[in-house]
Write an enzyme that holds these catalytic residues in place. Structure first.
Site, PDB file in Angstrom:
ATOM      1  N   GLU A 122      22.578  32.428  29.973  1.00  0.00           N
ATOM      2  CA  GLU A 122      23.649  31.526  30.383  1.00  0.00           C
ATOM      3  C   GLU A 122      23.636  31.351  31.891  1.00  0.00           C
ATOM      4  OE1 GLU A 122      27.005  32.165  26.919  1.00  0.00           O
ATOM      5  OE2 GLU A 122      27.231  33.350  28.722  1.00  0.00           O
ATOM      6  N   CYS A 135      33.693  36.137  35.463  1.00  0.00           N
ATOM      7  CA  CYS A 135      32.966  37.380  35.705  1.00  0.00           C
ATOM      8  C   CYS A 135      33.025  38.291  34.495  1.00  0.00           C
ATOM      9  CB  CYS A 135      33.584  38.143  36.867  1.00  0.00           C
ATOM     10  SG  CYS A 135      33.591  37.245  38.388  1.00  0.00           S
TER      11      CYS A 135
HETATM   12  N1  SAH Z   1      24.758  43.382  37.196  1.00  0.00           N
HETATM   13  C1  SAH Z   1      25.326  42.839  38.373  1.00  0.00           C
HETATM   14  C2  SAH Z   1      25.576  41.374  38.232  1.00  0.00           C
HETATM   15  C3  SAH Z   1      26.742  41.006  37.360  1.00  0.00           C
HETATM   16  S1  SAH Z   1      27.855  40.227  38.403  1.00  0.00           S
HETATM   17  C4  SAH Z   1      26.549  43.630  38.769  1.00  0.00           C
HETATM   18  O1  SAH Z   1      26.934  44.504  38.006  1.00  0.00           O
HETATM   19  O2  SAH Z   1      27.077  43.440  39.843  1.00  0.00           O
HETATM   20  C5  SAH Z   1      29.260  40.158  37.566  1.00  0.00           C
HETATM   21  C6  SAH Z   1      30.435  40.765  38.289  1.00  0.00           C
HETATM   22  O3  SAH Z   1      31.524  40.747  37.363  1.00  0.00           O
HETATM   23  C7  SAH Z   1      30.221  42.221  38.651  1.00  0.00           C
HETATM   24  O4  SAH Z   1      30.926  42.561  39.797  1.00  0.00           O
HETATM   25  C8  SAH Z   1      30.819  42.904  37.457  1.00  0.00           C
HETATM   26  O5  SAH Z   1      31.115  44.239  37.682  1.00  0.00           O
HETATM   27  C9  SAH Z   1      32.020  42.043  37.200  1.00  0.00           C
HETATM   28  N2  SAH Z   1      32.565  42.163  35.861  1.00  0.00           N
HETATM   29  C10 SAH Z   1      31.959  42.601  34.758  1.00  0.00           C
HETATM   30  N3  SAH Z   1      32.790  42.557  33.707  1.00  0.00           N
HETATM   31  C11 SAH Z   1      33.951  42.079  34.169  1.00  0.00           C
HETATM   32  C12 SAH Z   1      35.198  41.773  33.561  1.00  0.00           C
HETATM   33  N4  SAH Z   1      35.400  41.980  32.275  1.00  0.00           N
HETATM   34  N5  SAH Z   1      36.165  41.267  34.333  1.00  0.00           N
HETATM   35  C13 SAH Z   1      35.956  41.033  35.656  1.00  0.00           C
HETATM   36  N6  SAH Z   1      34.803  41.296  36.275  1.00  0.00           N
HETATM   37  C14 SAH Z   1      33.823  41.815  35.548  1.00  0.00           C
END
Ligand code: SAH
Length: 367
Positions: free
Chosen positions: A90, A358
Site C-alpha cells: 500500500e 499511521c
Molecule cells: N517500521 C517503521 C515505519 C513505519 S512508520 C517504524 O516503525 O517507524 C509508521 C509510524 O506509525 C511509526 O511511528 C509507527 O510506530 C506508528 N504506528 C504504528 N501503529 C500505529 C497505530 N496503531 N497508531 C498510531 N501510530 C502507529
C-alpha cells in the site's frame, strides 16, 4: 530477468552498451521508466529491435492499482497496489499546503512485531527492491498530475512510513534514495525524504556514516525499557540507551534534526509519569544544559536548547487485533513535556476513515 527501474543510469548504460548500443539510448530508456512507463511499447523513441532485445533479458515492473480508497474527511488517498509477482503493498497520497507527500512501503509485510501496528499482523514475505519503492512514487506522481490537470507534475515529499521497516531493507533503501534523486528521473532530494524506523540502532549508526540529508524519524513510544519491550519487541535487541546514543550520533554527524514519534496509548504510556520520563530522557541525550524539574513543580517553565530533536505525539490509531485504546490525555501529555522544556506537536491525522493513517496499513484485500 533484470528489473529495469531498479538500475541506476550507470548500470543501465552498462547494460545497453553490452547490447552494443550507444549510451544515449540508456538515458532515453531511463527517462521513460522514471516517468512511470509500464511496458516496452511505451518507449516510443526506442527502436523496436532494441526494445525486443531488452524485453528478452529484462522487464519493467508494472505496479497495478488494485483498489483506491479516497477519504471523505480530507484529501488522502490510499492505494492498494499489486506487484507483478502477485504480492500486495500500500501507499498513501496526502495533500498538504506545500504540496503532495507520498507515504511508501518498503517491505511486503513486516517482521518487527510492534503490538500496536497493523503491518505486524501480516506475514513478512520479502523486501521491496529500490525500483519497486520508486514505482510507488511515480505512480503517486502520475495520479497527482492527473488530478491537477498537469498543474502539479509530481509529489514533492516522500516518507518511508508505510508497510515494512526501512532499515531492515537497508541496501535497497539507500539505492532508492539514489534513484529517486536522479537528475534524469523524478529528482527528489534527500531533504524532501523522511525515513521512519522502529529503532535498529546498529543501522542508525551505519546510516550516520553515510552522512545523508534525509530526516530520520524514530518510533520511540515509551521512555521506559519495560514498557517499550512490551509493545515493541525490537527493544529487547536494542534498548533505549543504545537507541538514544545512536540517535544522538546521527544528529551530531549529519546536523539534521531527529524526530521522535510517540503514539499515545491509554493506560500504557500516556500518564504524567510517562511524560516526565520522556522529557528527562530527551534532555539526557540531547541537551548539554539539562535541568531536572521535580514532578511536583507545575509552574516552572524552562527553555532548553533541544535544537536537534522534535517530538511528534500521535494519538494511537485503531488496529483490530491490538486491543489498545486511544489516549484521552494527549493535550495534558504535551503540556507536561512543555513544562519540562521539551516541545512537542500533536500530529494531524489523515485518512483515518480509510485505514490509511499511521499503523493502519496492512495490504489485505477486503473481498
Ligand atoms: N517500521 C517503521 C515505519 C513505519 S512508520 C517504524 O516503525 O517507524 C509508521 C509510524 O506509525 C511509526 O511511528 C509507527 O510506530 C506508528 N504506528 C504504528 N501503529 C500505529 C497505530 N496503531 N497508531 C498510531 N501510530 C502507529
Amino acid at each position: 530477468m533484470i528489473e529495469l527501474r531498479n538500475l541506476t543510469l550507470i548500470e543501465l548504460q552498462e547494460l545497453i552498451s553490452s547490447l552494443g548500443e550507444p549510451s544515449y539510448r540508456a538515458k532515453q530508456v531511463f527517462e521513460w521508466i522514471h516517468k512511470g512507463a509500464n511496458s516496452f511499447d511505451e518507449l516510443t523513441n526506442i527502436p523496436k529491435g532494441l526494445r525486443e532485445r531488452l524485453a528478452s533479458i529484462s522487464y519493467i515492473e508494472n505496479i497495478k492499482t488494485a483498489e483506491k480508497f479516497v477519504s471523505n474527511i480530507d484529501e488522502t488517498t490510499k492505494y492498494l497496489l499489486q506487484l507483478s509477482d502477485g504480492n500486495f503493498i500500500e501507499c498513501v497520497l496526502m495533500k498538504y499546503k506545500h504540496g503532495y507527500t507520498v507515504c511508501i512501503s518498503t517491505q511486503i509485510g513486516c517482521r518487527m512485531g510492534c503490538k500496536f501496528c497493523a503491518s505486524s499482523h501480516t506475514a513478512f514475505s520479502r523486501n521491496l527492491t529500490a525500483g519497486e519503492m520508486l514505482g510507488q512514487v511515480l505512480l503517486a506522481s502520475n495520479e497527482v498530475a492527473k488530478a491537477t490537470n498537469g498543474d502539479v507534475t509530481r509529489v514533492s515529499n516522500v516518507v518511508l512510513m508505510g508497510i515494512g521497516e526501512p532499515l531492515d531493507n537497508f541496501d535497497n533503501v539507500l539505492k532508492f534514495f539514489e534513484l529517486v534523486n536522479a537528475p534524469d528521473g523524478i529528482n527528489i532530494g534527500q531533504r524532501h525524504i523522511s525515513l521512519s524506523t522502529c529503532g535498529l540502532a546498529d543501522k542508525i549508526r551505519e546510516l550516520s556514516k553515510r552522512n545523508l540529508q534525509i530526516t530520520l524519524s524514530v518510533s520511540l513510544h515509551a521512555a521506559l525499557d519495560e514498557t517499550r519491550s512490551e509493545i515493541m519487541p525490537i527493544n529487547q535487541r536494542f534498548d533505549i540507551d543504545e537507541l538514544m546514543n545512536a540517535c544522538r550520533e546521527y544528529a551530531e554527524t549529519t546536523g539534521r534534526r531527529i524526530s521522535f514519534e510517540y503514539a499515545l496509548i491509554a493506560g500504557v504510556n500516556d500518564g504524567r509519569e510517562d511524560a516526565m520520563m520522556l522529557a528527562e530522557l530527551i534532555k539526557k541525550y540531547f541537551s548539554r544544559n539539562s535541568v531536572y524539574i521535580k514532578p511536583t513543580d507545575f509552574t516552572k517553565k524552562v527553555d532548553i536548547n533541544l535544537g536537534l530533536v522534535h517530538i511528534n505525539l500521535i494519538p494511537i490509531n485503531y488496529v483490530n487485533e491490538s486491543g489498545y485504546e486511544r489516549s484521552k490525555d494527549a493535550e495534558k501529555f504535551r503540556a507536561e513535556l512543555e513544562r519540562r522544556g521539551v516541545t512537542a506537536t500533536l500530529r494531524r491525522e489523515l485518512g483515518t476513515d480509510i485505514a490509511a493513517a499511521c499503523g493502519q496499513l496492512r495490504a489485505e484485500r477486503v473481498e
